[in-house]
Write a protein that holds these residues in place. Structure first.
Motif, PDB file in Angstrom:
ATOM      1  N   VAL A   5       0.834  -1.202   0.000  1.00 23.43           N
ATOM      2  CA  VAL A   5       0.000   0.000   0.000  1.00 23.43           C
ATOM      3  C   VAL A   5       0.867   1.249   0.000  1.00 23.43           C
ATOM      4  N   ARG A   6       1.942   1.234   0.790  1.00 25.54           N
ATOM      5  CA  ARG A   6       2.844   2.391   0.829  1.00 25.54           C
ATOM      6  C   ARG A   6       3.400   2.707  -0.561  1.00 25.54           C
ATOM      7  N   ARG A   7       3.713   1.671  -1.322  1.00 24.94           N
ATOM      8  CA  ARG A   7       4.272   1.914  -2.652  1.00 24.94           C
ATOM      9  C   ARG A   7       3.231   2.484  -3.601  1.00 24.94           C
ATOM     10  N   ARG A   8       1.974   2.125  -3.412  1.00 27.11           N
ATOM     11  CA  ARG A   8       0.934   2.554  -4.353  1.00 27.11           C
ATOM     12  C   ARG A   8       0.394   3.947  -4.056  1.00 27.11           C
ATOM     13  N   VAL A   9       0.404   4.360  -2.799  1.00 25.40           N
ATOM     14  CA  VAL A   9      -0.260   5.591  -2.403  1.00 25.40           C
ATOM     15  C   VAL A   9       0.649   6.786  -2.675  1.00 25.40           C
ATOM     16  N   GLN A  58      -7.479   5.272  -1.340  1.00 28.35           N
ATOM     17  CA  GLN A  58      -7.056   3.898  -1.107  1.00 28.35           C
ATOM     18  C   GLN A  58      -8.238   3.146  -0.514  1.00 28.35           C
ATOM     19  N   ASP A  59      -8.902   2.328  -1.321  1.00 29.11           N
ATOM     20  CA  ASP A  59     -10.129   1.656  -0.888  1.00 29.11           C
ATOM     21  C   ASP A  59     -11.136   2.712  -0.432  1.00 29.11           C
ATOM     22  N   PRO A  79      -5.621   9.886   8.546  1.00 26.42           N
ATOM     23  CA  PRO A  79      -4.241  10.044   9.033  1.00 26.42           C
ATOM     24  C   PRO A  79      -3.289   8.973   8.529  1.00 26.42           C
ATOM     25  N   GLY A  80      -3.784   7.742   8.291  1.00 27.31           N
ATOM     26  CA  GLY A  80      -2.920   6.689   7.786  1.00 27.31           C
ATOM     27  C   GLY A  80      -2.365   7.014   6.414  1.00 27.31           C
ATOM     28  N   LEU A  81      -3.228   7.492   5.525  1.00 28.27           N
ATOM     29  CA  LEU A  81      -2.763   7.892   4.198  1.00 28.27           C
ATOM     30  C   LEU A  81      -1.838   9.098   4.283  1.00 28.27           C
TER      31      LEU A  81
END
Length: 281
Positions: A5-9, A58-59, A79-81
């Motif tokens: 997910v980190r790589r995609r966002v 993301q979703d 906050p996660g994103l």
């Protein structure tokens, strides 16, 4: 959040096709504060358009950030994103939003030497019954003849609010330009004679759809303690309610400014959120 997910966002520039999606999220009824928290971004979206926004999806999670040529940074959303992507404008100079979004998006930047961080309170008008009992001090729209004095009042606020030392001639000129834009838009109110106002308050948001946000409220030091600020804010609130009935009115203020918070409470504002404001040289 997984490594994949980190790589995609990543942040991307928002387009007109994203407008409805962005409005839906910024004004989400499911958010406990919804429009109140995001009144600034919603007002900018309505006023200057989509071009200054960066977004992520993301979703079901979302994030957005104002990132304009004035190096303003206003993060919103998950906050996660925000923690994964960081600030979209790495050279931000002024950042402001709710504490969770700011801490996630800017992270270690808030701890860097020279960065000034203020705890703030986001307040919203909860009771307008008090504004009718405050005397009118002949509050008026600012005019071009007021600009020199308005720039000096803006510098007073700059120093009082801990943005840094006196900004010098270039800083005064910059404030004068910003005050000129507010005068032209008829969104700056003052108390005092033409050419020599003693207090000012401006509308950073004035939207019939979303509401009003007050900002830049300051009284000349020699005129404080006489109820000028309360009368000015009350009158601006009255006019805003007349023009935009049933629309929210918000402002944010340094938590350390107990006198200002008490005055806003007398007008009818109540705290709704914990905010941060950061200034970087």
């Amino acid at each position: 959040m997984s490594a994949a997910v980190r790589r995609r966002v990543r942040w991307r520039r928002a387009s007109d096709d994203d407008r409805d999606w962005l409005v839906e999220n910024l004004a989400a009824d499911g958010d406990v504060h919804g429009t109140l928290r995001h009144l600034g971004p919603l007002g900018m979206l309505e006023g200057t358009g989509i071009r200054d926004f960066r977004i992520m999806r993301q979703d079901t999670a979302w994030a957005a950030c104002i990132a304009n040529e004035q190096h303003l940074c206003v993060p919103c959303g998950d906050p996660g994103l925000l923690a994964v992507a960081g600030a979209p404008n790495r050279r931000w100079r002024l950042a402001v939003s709710d504490r969770a979004a700011m801490s996630a998006c800017l992270g270690d930047d808030l701890e860097r030497p020279g960065v000034i961080v203020h705890d703030q309170v986001l307040m919203a008008l909860a009771d307008d019954s008090a504004v009718s009992s405050v005397p009118d001090l002949d509050v008026r729209l600012a005019e071009a003849a007021d600009l020199d004095a308005l720039a000096q009042l803006a510098v007073v606020l700059h120093v009082d609010d801990g943005f840094g030392p006196h900004p010098g001639r270039a800083g005064v000129a910059g404030y004068r330009d910003r005050m000129a834009a507010m005068v032209a838009a008829e969104r700056l109110f003052v108390v005092g004679p033409v050419g020599a106002p003693i207090a000012k308050a401006q509308l950073s948001v004035a939207s019939n759809r979303w509401g009003t946000q007050l900002a830049g409220i300051v009284v000349r030091a020699t005129e404080r303690g006489r109820g000028v600020a309360q009368a000015l804010v009350s009158e601006v609130v009255r006019r805003s309610l007349e023009e935009r009935p049933d629309r929210p009115i918000t402002l944010h203020v340094r938590r350390a400014n107990a006198r200002a918070i008490a005055m806003y409470e007398r007008v009818g504002f109540r705290e709704i959120d914990d905010w941060l404001l950061a200034v970087r040289p």
